[in-house]
Design an enzyme around this catalytic site. Structure first.
Site, short mmCIF file in Angstrom:
data_model
loop_
_atom_site.label_atom_id
_atom_site.label_comp_id
_atom_site.label_asym_id
_atom_site.label_seq_id
_atom_site.Cartn_x
_atom_site.Cartn_y
_atom_site.Cartn_z
N GLY A 12 0.70 -1.05 -0.06
CA GLY A 12 0.10 0.31 0.18
C GLY A 12 0.85 1.53 -0.18
N SER A 13 2.10 1.19 -0.48
CA SER A 13 2.93 2.65 -0.48
C SER A 13 2.14 3.53 -1.77
CB SER A 13 4.19 2.46 -0.90
OG SER A 13 4.41 1.83 -2.49
N ASN A 14 0.81 2.83 -2.44
CA ASN A 14 0.64 4.21 -3.38
C ASN A 14 -0.06 5.01 -3.00
OD1 ASN A 14 1.81 4.16 -6.11
ND2 ASN A 14 2.26 2.18 -5.85
N LYS A 65 -15.86 -15.35 -9.71
CA LYS A 65 -15.30 -14.17 -9.69
C LYS A 65 -15.78 -13.03 -10.25
CE LYS A 65 -10.53 -15.36 -11.35
NZ LYS A 65 -9.74 -15.61 -12.57
N MET A 90 -3.81 -6.71 -7.42
CA MET A 90 -3.32 -8.32 -8.33
C MET A 90 -4.41 -9.14 -8.70
SD MET A 90 -0.90 -7.48 -8.53
CE MET A 90 1.28 -5.89 -7.73
N ARG A 91 -5.36 -8.27 -9.35
CA ARG A 91 -6.08 -9.29 -9.85
C ARG A 91 -6.76 -8.41 -11.40
NH1 ARG A 91 -8.60 -13.27 -6.85
NH2 ARG A 91 -7.85 -12.98 -4.58
N ASN A 107 -5.35 2.70 -12.55
CA ASN A 107 -4.25 1.54 -12.46
C ASN A 107 -2.61 2.18 -12.24
OD1 ASN A 107 -3.45 -1.19 -11.07
ND2 ASN A 107 -3.28 -1.25 -13.77
N HIS A 109 0.66 1.10 -13.41
CA HIS A 109 1.70 -0.87 -13.44
C HIS A 109 3.13 -0.22 -13.36
CE1 HIS A 109 2.55 -4.34 -15.21
NE2 HIS A 109 3.74 -3.77 -15.95
#
Ligand code: GAR
Length: 216
Positions: A12-14, A65, A90-91, A107, A109
């Site tokens: 969770g650093s972002n 899902k 991560m999904r 997102n 990346h």
């Protein structure tokens, strides 16, 4: 004030970088909820530290899902969330959530997309021997890291880099460009045209921020 929902799976650093920018008064937004798919995600501790509500949703509690994402969608909509921010989630996001938030899911990346999508973007870059890598903030579509690109930032890759050293260099820029992309969204300055994102009146923060619409 833009209402944000953050989805995370780990450190969770972002997420922290976004919290910090809001608390500094540089980003006019409110994080309504953190949703994690992992009960030991350190992001939970960060939410607690800053009085942000959080929710653990266990994917195993759902038959499909799609049902998992319907639950996430409902939690976000019930809190009036306008922008969904994936911060190390991560999904692959599925249709129920995508349909509820068209061009409203972001997102980050750790590579210069479309190079090195998927897992371990930094390792892929080191193994491939590229000389420059970086990070990308993009809108999420049904593919793996394929959606319209909002902003990117680049770093050099040195001959003796490992996955760890390159990740650390890239992460510093992630923490700058993610809040920046959210700010542009909050200010209504992102216009999606097909697979391109036009940024209205954009002044790059520094030389590493790339936007060909701006010429010095
Ligand atoms: C970040 O490097 C982010 O770019 C990456 O996971 C890390 C999460 O760190 N995301 C992906 O690889 C998504 N495909 P954080 O939990 O400290 O923000």
């Amino acid at each position: 004030m833009l209402k944000i929902g953050v989805l995370a799976s780990g450190r969770g650093s972002n997420f922290q970088a976004i919290i910090d920018e809001i608390e500094r008064g540089k980003l006019n937004a409110k994080i309504e909820i953190l949703i994690v798919d992992n009960p030991s995600a350190y992001a939970i501790q960060r939410a607690k530290n800053h009085g942000i509500p959080y929710l653990y949703i266990n994917p195993k509690d759902f038959p499909t899902k799609e049902a998992f994402y319907e639950k996430i969608r409902d939690e976000l909509l019930s809190r009036g969330v306008e922008l969904v921010v994936l911060a190390g989630f991560m999904r692959i996001v599925k249709k129920p959530l995508l349909d509820a938030f068209p061009n409203r899911i972001m997102n980050i990346h750790p590579a210069l997309l479309p190079s090195f999508p998927g897992l371990h973007g930094q390792k892929q870059a080191v193994d491939h021997g590229v000389k420059i890598s970086g990070c990308t903030v993009h809108f999420v579509d049904e593919g793996v890291d394929t959606g319209p690109i909002i902003i990117q930032a680049a770093v050099p890759v040195y001959p003796d880099d490992t996955e760890e050293t390159l990740s650390e260099r890239i992460l510093k820029l992630e923490h700058k460009i993610y809040p920046e992309a959210i700010r542009l969204f909050a200010e209504g300055r992102l216009v999606v045209e097909g697979r391109k994102v036009k940024i209205l009146n954009y002044k790059p923060l520094n030389a590493w921020f790339t936007n060909p619409e701006v010429r010095e």
